[in-house]
Write a protein that holds these residues in place. Structure first.
Motif, PDB file in Angstrom:
ATOM      1  N   UNK A   1      31.309  87.907  73.842  1.00 66.77           N
ATOM      2  CA  UNK A   1      32.621  88.526  74.051  1.00 66.77           C
ATOM      3  C   UNK A   1      33.510  88.344  72.819  1.00 66.77           C
ATOM      4  N   UNK A   2      33.455  87.155  72.231  1.00 67.37           N
ATOM      5  CA  UNK A   2      34.260  86.899  71.032  1.00 67.37           C
ATOM      6  C   UNK A   2      33.811  87.791  69.874  1.00 67.37           C
ATOM      7  N   UNK A   3      32.502  87.947  69.709  1.00 68.38           N
ATOM      8  CA  UNK A   3      31.974  88.787  68.635  1.00 68.38           C
ATOM      9  C   UNK A   3      32.395  90.237  68.816  1.00 68.38           C
ATOM     10  N   UNK A   4      32.410  90.708  70.059  1.00 75.15           N
ATOM     11  CA  UNK A   4      32.836  92.077  70.329  1.00 75.15           C
ATOM     12  C   UNK A   4      34.312  92.275  69.990  1.00 75.15           C
ATOM     13  N   UNK A   5      35.131  91.270  70.331  1.00 77.49           N
ATOM     14  CA  UNK A   5      36.558  91.354  70.008  1.00 77.49           C
ATOM     15  C   UNK A   5      36.770  91.301  68.499  1.00 77.49           C
ATOM     16  N   UNK A   6      36.009  90.447  67.811  1.00 81.99           N
ATOM     17  CA  UNK A   6      36.131  90.329  66.362  1.00 81.99           C
ATOM     18  C   UNK A   6      35.724  91.621  65.667  1.00 81.99           C
ATOM     19  N   UNK A   7      34.741  92.315  66.229  1.00 85.72           N
ATOM     20  CA  UNK A   7      34.284  93.577  65.645  1.00 85.72           C
ATOM     21  C   UNK A   7      35.397  94.620  65.636  1.00 85.72           C
ATOM     22  N   UNK A   8      36.262  94.581  66.638  1.00 86.02           N
ATOM     23  CA  UNK A   8      37.360  95.533  66.702  1.00 86.02           C
ATOM     24  C   UNK A   8      38.414  95.272  65.614  1.00 86.02           C
TER      25      UNK A   8
END
Length: 446
Positions: A255-262
């Protein structure tokens, strides 16, 4: 549909088995090539050391893994987003009819991006990609063969079993994995069940023809006294807690990686690649899938503190590697992490009960099945896979005790199977809520 192709017809059954033969054969061949490619790529630090020396070697290695990680993530996101991660949850979703299998784009991305990521040193296993590759091959043959929906679902399961059998040279565990892990999605009929067995058998045959017949992690341990069973039960309870923590950490990191990708595209996988690449030179046991490390640890048996430090490092690098979004599995890293914990536990037990002759390697082997069970929540597969991988059949009872207690402990702590959680997350992102998901059913095709 012509009469000769109708369900229950002998010609249709023979045709389906023949498709399973093709699936197993091609999955075994392509999976073996995938493994050989990764083995060859993992020698790059030695070649790099011949060109770069001193402190710059660490910097250069970090950059190599970073570039491989970013390139792998780029391929996944641009071509086949469903190819990221393990792929097991994608196959389960496809068997439920909730996820498509776009085999034409998944196969090349899973192969090349997976080989680049795992070969660069990321803490990932080859079994996830081979399972997805096997199922994608099955989807291809299902389309070519003009199968009905239930046959297609059965072939997907057969391809997944073939991929797992190829990854670990473990056909029995592969069949049991379908029975236990995908019991909700798999259409149980005589035909589909035979297809899974046939595909796993052929994939293993191809793997042995290409790579040899020995167990992947041959770790023979002497038989342990029955009085040690309570200690294995304690180990299982401990591993249950570790498994629950591991699953939560993976989901949180994803979830953190997905948020960071944004906010900062590719920054997270680049950071993971830099750390793992540097560790590949400084502490090689802390990275890669860990198959070679397992043999070396069992042979050398470091001290307890060294094992615990290595376990913490591998826990973090595994979570970071998987959450980066590259193709890769978690089975092999779980087994390597478990060996660190099991060896440390066995060493402590040996010091506490010196007269009983505790064998640390026996606890290491049992821990492999226990941590797998705690995370995946498939105790039967945990037992079978560990026995087939190591060849230590004399440890069947301690292994069963460890896996059962790990499963009970994880259940008591509220843990859920990792692939179920990953699938729920994927479906939630796609707008499919759990309450609206159709339940798997068996149409009764003979």
């Amino acid at each position: 549909m012509p009469p000769e192709a109708r369900p229950g017809n002998g010609w249709a059954q023979a045709r389906y088995v023949w498709l399973a033969v093709l699936v197993g054969t091609f999955a075994g061949i392509l999976g073996s090539i995938f493994h050989l490619t990764i083995d060859a790529l993992l020698h790059w630090p030695v070649l790099l050391a011949e060109v770069v020396g001193g402190p710059m070697l660490v910097v250069a290695a970090a950059l190599v893994t970073m570039l491989a990680t970013v390139a792998s993530v780029y391929m996944v996101r641009r071509i086949a987003p469903e190819a990221g991660g393990s792929g097991v949850q994608e196959i389960e979703g496809a068997m439920e009819g909730l996820r498509p299998v776009r085999w034409a784009r998944v196969l090349p991305v899973k192969f090349f991006a997976g080989a680049a990521a795992i070969g660069s040193g990321l803490v990932l296993g080859r079994e996830g990609p081979t399972i997805h590759i096997g199922a994608s091959i099955a989807a291809m043959f299902a389309r070519i063969g003009g199968t009905v929906d239930l046959e297609r679902r059965g072939l997907l399961a057969a391809g997944a079993a073939a991929g797992l059998a190829c990854a670990f040279n473990a056909p029995v565990a592969a069949v049991l994995f379908i029975i236990e892990e995908t019991h909700r999605q798999f259409p149980y009929t005589f035909r589909t069940y035979m297809g899974v067995i046939v595909a796993a058998l052929l994939a293993t045959a191809m793997t042995e023809m290409i790579g040899g017949t020995a167990p992947d992690l041959a770790l023979i341990s002497p038989e342990v006294p029955i009085g040690f069973l309570p200690l294995f039960a304690v180990l299982g309870c401990l591993l249950g807690a570790v498994g629950v923590l591991l699953n939560k950490s993976i989901l949180t990191a994803v979830a953190f990686a997905a948020a960071a990708q944004q906010r900062a595209p590719y920054a997270y996988p680049a950071a993971v690649g830099l750390v793992v690449g540097g560790l590949f030179i400084l502490m090689p046991h802390a990275v890669t899938g860990g198959e070679t490390m397992i043999i070396e640890l069992v042979r050398n048996q470091p001290g307890v503190m060294a094992l615990l430090m290595l376990a913490i490092l591998r826990f973090c690098t595994m979570v970071g590697s998987y959450s980066s979004g590259v193709p890769g599995g978690i089975f092999a890293p779980i087994l390597a992490l478990a060996v660190c914990i099991g060896l440390a536990f066995g060493t402590v037990a040996d010091m506490m009960f010196p007269g009983m002759g505790a064998i640390p390697v026996a606890f290491a082997i049992a821990a492999m099945g226990g941590l797998f069970t705690a995370s995946v929540r498939a105790p039967i597969v945990g037992v079978a896979l560990t026995l087939e991988l190591t060849g230590s059949y004399s440890l069947a009872m301690p292994l069963m005790a460890t896996c059962v207690c790990a499963n009970l402990s994880a259940q008591w702590m509220g843990g859920r199977p990792i692939y179920e959680q990953l699938l729920d997350r994927t479906l939630a992102l796609a707008g499919v809520q759990p309450a609206t998901r159709p339940k798997a059913h068996d149409t009764g095709l003979a």
